[in-house]
Design an enzyme around this catalytic site. Structure first.
Site, mmCIF file in Angstrom:
data_model
loop_
_atom_site.group_PDB
_atom_site.id
_atom_site.type_symbol
_atom_site.label_atom_id
_atom_site.label_comp_id
_atom_site.label_asym_id
_atom_site.label_seq_id
_atom_site.Cartn_x
_atom_site.Cartn_y
_atom_site.Cartn_z
ATOM 1 N N CYS A 88 37.926 -48.967 15.508
ATOM 2 C CA CYS A 88 37.797 -49.782 14.290
ATOM 3 C C CYS A 88 37.196 -48.968 13.141
ATOM 4 O O CYS A 88 36.093 -48.435 13.257
ATOM 5 C CB CYS A 88 36.935 -51.007 14.602
ATOM 6 S SG CYS A 88 36.273 -51.845 13.154
ATOM 7 N N CYS B 10 33.897 -50.261 11.879
ATOM 8 C CA CYS B 10 32.830 -49.956 12.847
ATOM 9 C C CYS B 10 32.346 -48.521 12.677
ATOM 10 O O CYS B 10 31.140 -48.248 12.757
ATOM 11 C CB CYS B 10 33.326 -50.162 14.276
ATOM 12 S SG CYS B 10 33.867 -51.852 14.651
ATOM 13 N N CYS C 232 32.793 -44.543 1.649
ATOM 14 C CA CYS C 232 33.784 -43.593 1.119
ATOM 15 C C CYS C 232 33.648 -42.220 1.771
ATOM 16 O O CYS C 232 32.595 -41.594 1.727
ATOM 17 C CB CYS C 232 33.601 -43.495 -0.396
ATOM 18 S SG CYS C 232 34.358 -42.050 -1.154
ATOM 19 N N CYS D 104 32.780 -39.425 -0.629
ATOM 20 C CA CYS D 104 31.368 -39.529 -1.029
ATOM 21 C C CYS D 104 30.470 -38.912 0.038
ATOM 22 O O CYS D 104 29.496 -38.226 -0.276
ATOM 23 C CB CYS D 104 30.978 -40.992 -1.243
ATOM 24 S SG CYS D 104 31.929 -41.836 -2.531
#
Length: 294
Positions: free
Chosen positions: A45, A48, A164, A167
């Site tokens: 996931c 997750c 992100c 990021c």
């Protein structure tokens, strides 16, 4: 030697961590004798995976004797546990209060600070999120204007989102760049969670992450997009050019630090035009006096 070993053992167990639950130990941990926050997740996931580092910080924040367990269970591998608690999506978080084995749904924020605040409120604690020291100035809507619009400071801001990938890749480089300018009181390297404070970030037309913007000196500041290199050296070079500083990527000073270009030119003239030396010296003294006042 023995004392040091004992100290290491004590430190190792001083803090809690995210406890892994399985069918073998679930009912032993979630038995009503303690407060338990459980994350039901699936390894594949994406949400997750994004949550995982935040959740680890929560586990590291609470002491082993705080009366709360931060736990997780792979509900994809152990579907019987997920089915038992009606887990229909990932990640699902549930709070098991002390004195009960019936869970409450957790519907709060997904940042580490949000989890810590929730647990504190439910257990009556006042733990603070453990974070590593940083040279990056953390901006919020409350302190943004005070820092960014200070006319005496040049500020480079990273608008980011915690989930992100780009990021996350930039974060350690941003930290190094911030450390390079720690010796400059008029230069600030900052970041702003534009996902958490979306309405505020919209004022700066943040449409993707990370978005980098520079706010220069002066009273009438306007944000200037930074589209340069995303490596430390490029970021430092950019700030040097905008702020008039001479920092290296490691925080030292470049060979040009402290030099005045106009004096260099006058020195060249002094050596090559001996008939004008008296006038050149007078001009050099004036330039030096101006530089002193500046």
């Amino acid at each position: 030697m023995k004392t040091s070993l004992i100290l290491l053992v004590v430190l190792a167990f001083a803090f809690a961590e995210v406890k892994v639950l399985t069918p073998e130990n679930f009912d032993t941990v979630v038995d009503g004798s303690q407060n338990v926050l459980v994350k039901f997740y699936a390894p594949w996931c994406g949400h997750c995976k994004t949550l995982a580092p935040e959740y680890e910080k929560v586990g590291e924040t609470f002491n082993a004797g705080d009366g709360v367990v931060i736990a997780e269970v792979d509900a994809d591998a152990h579907k019987e546990i997920g089915g038992r608690f009606e887990v229909r999506g990932f990640p699902t978080l549930k709070w098991f209060p002390k004195g009960s084995t019936e869970p409450e749904d957790y519907n709060g924020g997904r940042d580490a600070a949000d989890f810590v605040e929730f647990v504190n409120s439910r257990v009556g604690l006042s733990r603070r999120l453990r974070t590593a020291p940083t040279a990056v100035v953390v901006l919020t809507p409350e302190n943004f204007d005070e820092i960014v619009y200070d006319p005496t400071k040049a500020v480079l801001v990273k608008f980011y989102a915690p989930w992100c990938g780009h990021c996350k890749s930039l974060a350690p480089k941003w930290e190094v760049a911030a450390k390079a300018f720690q010796g400059e009181t008029n230069v600030v390297v900052a970041d702003f969670d534009a996902d958490k404070y979306r309405d505020f970030a919209q004022k700066f037309e943040v449409t993707g992450f990370p978005t980098l913007k520079f706010f220069g000196f002066g009273d009438a500041k306007e944000d200037e997009p930074y589209n340069g290199e995303r490596e430390v050296e490029g970021i430092v070079r950019y700030l040097n050019s905008k702020a008039g500083t001479f920092r290296t990527a490691t925080g030292g000073l470049t060979p040009d630090a402290g030099r005045i270009a106009e004096l260099d030119e006058l020195a060249f003239s002094f050596m090559n035009e001996p008939e004008k030396r008296e006038a050149i010296l007078a001009e050099a003294e004036a330039v030096a006096e101006d530089a002193k006042n500046y």
